[in-house]
Design an enzyme around this catalytic site. Structure first.
Site, PDB file in Angstrom:
ATOM      1  N   GLY A  64       0.837  -1.207   0.000  1.00  0.00           N
ATOM      2  CA  GLY A  64       0.000   0.000   0.000  1.00  0.00           C
ATOM      3  C   GLY A  64       0.860   1.241   0.000  1.00  0.00           C
ATOM      4  CG  ASN A  65      -0.200   4.704  -1.454  1.00  0.00           C
ATOM      5  OD1 ASN A  65      -0.909   5.507  -0.863  1.00  0.00           O
ATOM      6  ND2 ASN A  65      -0.594   4.086  -2.575  1.00  0.00           N
ATOM      7  CG  HIS A  66       2.975   6.444   4.072  1.00  0.00           C
ATOM      8  ND1 HIS A  66       2.724   5.672   5.178  1.00  0.00           N
ATOM      9  CD2 HIS A  66       4.282   6.243   3.763  1.00  0.00           C
ATOM     10  CE1 HIS A  66       3.819   5.044   5.544  1.00  0.00           C
ATOM     11  NE2 HIS A  66       4.781   5.367   4.692  1.00  0.00           N
TER      12      HIS A  66
END
Ligand code: CTP
Length: 400
Positions: free
Chosen positions: A208-210
């Site tokens: 995923g990412n932030h």
């Protein structure tokens, strides 16, 4: 339409003031903050206590509250309101409104108010028909104030005819419809994407990412507040829309987001793609949880479909496509490349070199570049303010 609106409710001396309790209740239920201002006469028909209990705010009648020594600043009140509703508006108060008299707090607030004014008259039929009242109503309307017409029926005097204040439900419906009809994006369907995507590795893990989704949700809320019908395709995020009318479609992966965007894109006027879509996804998703095995683990990835580029290829005449570019170096050059290669109308550039810009925080700093490579730079602002700036640019483009 009334959610988070600051409404000044002016109540005049009329038997219809008994309906003010329901009116306050309905406005509060619709999400508005209601500040009641009464004429001294109005307090003979309904108590300030009833209205302050329902509005959860003090009710103002006089310029000065002797008990607290407080000056009830009419100028501040006039500036506070997003709209001023005078209901019931008596013949006496309308005569004052028409002629600029301000011998009480309500009429002083009226003269100070810069917001849209609505008035719902209430009186006996002969008073309503009198030439002076007719003239006053016309004069008030010529100031741009909006008349909420009285109804016909049995009047408090026992007579039957026109003059009854519109019912509280009718007033609320009228306000909502009138406000909506004046919004710049009314009738426009707009697709927004927000948040990250999660690319599954196995049943318990993902890449995923932030991205928090804050920017996309702020854009969806701002568009909805401007009258648009918003479809918000959201990746996994804890964000919630402030605007109830935003239609939220939850997705998880880049592939899910692509499918949702392709479904809704043909029916929208514009699409703002603010999601942080994964560029790569695992080639194989394990059916079972992957067990620890040695020091290294290789996961083979394949490129995801670029959703924005795909939509750029499907763009119809008149459709507007807006993308984001989050860059760390050669920012403008990279953003312009994305604008052109993805067939966009606007690109919103965030540079991670700008303090306060980017994923998680509540602020952002953007530059908007259009098809003619005209650049607009903005200061560091809250994401809600940035969302408004983006909407303003979009409105400019839709109207051009
Ligand atoms: N985007 C998309 N689909 C992807 C990747 C990105 O629709 N698979 C969209 C994003 O929502 C954003 C724009 O493309 O509006 C730019 O995203 P960004 O990550 O900055 O750029 P990429 O095109 O992915 O290029 P790079 O990661 O190499 O900078």
């Amino acid at each position: 339409m009334l959610q988070n609106k600051k409404i000044l409710l002016g109540i005049c001396g009329s038997i219809a003031a008994y309906k003010s309790a329901s009116l306050v209740r309905l406005l509060v239920k619709a999400g508005a903050e209601v500040q009641v201002v009464m004429t001294p006469e109005a307090t003979n028909f309904i108590t300030p206590l009833t209205l302050s209990t329902l509005s959860k705010r003090p009710v103002y009648v006089e310029y000065f509250t002797p008990e607290t020594g407080e000056w009830n600043n009419h100028v501040e009140m006039g500036l506070w309101g997003d709209l001023f509703l005078i209901a019931p508006a008596s013949a006496n108060t309308m005569a004052k409104m028409a002629n600029g008299l301000c011998d009480n707090l309500l009429t002083a607030v009226y003269l100070s108010a810069k917001c849209p004014v609505y008035f719902a008259p209430a009186m006996d039929l002969d008073m309503w028909k009198h030439e002076s009242t007719v003239e006053n109503v016309e004069k008030i309307q010529s100031f741009g104030n909006v008349l909420i017409k009285p109804g016909t029926g049995e009047l408090a005097s026992g007579l039957h005819g026109e003059g009854r204040m519109a019912e509280p439900e009718e007033i609320v419906t009228f306000l909502e419809a009138d406000i909506k009809s004046k919004l710049p994006l009314v009738g426009q369907k707009i697709l927004v994407t927000a948040g990250p995507t999660y690319e599954a590795i196995d049943p318990v893990r993902f890449i995923g990412n932030h991205s928090s989704g804050k920017m996309g949700f702020a854009i969806a809320d701002a568009l909805s507040a401007l009258g648009a019908d918003v479809i918000l395709v959201a990746g996994p995020t804890a964000q919630l829309s402030k605007q109830r009318s935003v239609k939220r479609v939850d997705v998880v992966s880049a592939a899910d987001m692509l499918a949702a965007c392709e479904q809704y894109y043909p029916e929208v006027k514009a699409c703002i793609m603010s999601a942080a879509v994964a560029d790569y996804t695992p080639i194989n998703v394990a059916d079972q949880k992957i067990k620890k095995q040695g020091d290294n683990l290789d996961i083979e990835l394949k490129a995801t479909v670029d959703i924005l580029k795909t939509l750029g290829g499907q763009k119809q005449d008149g459709q507007i496509l807006v993308g984001f570019a989050l860059e760390t170096n050669d920012e403008e050059q990279n953003a312009i490349y994305k604008l052109k290669s993805k067939n966009l109308d606007l690109i919103i550039l965030n540079s991670l070199n700008d303090t306060g810009a980017g994923f998680k925080g509540d602020t952002n700093k953007i530059m908007i570049i259009d098809r003619d490579l005209h650049k607009t730079t903005y200061d560091l602002k809250t994401k809600d303010e940035v969302a408004r700036d983006i909407c303003d640019k979009l409105i400019e483009l839709i109207k051009s």
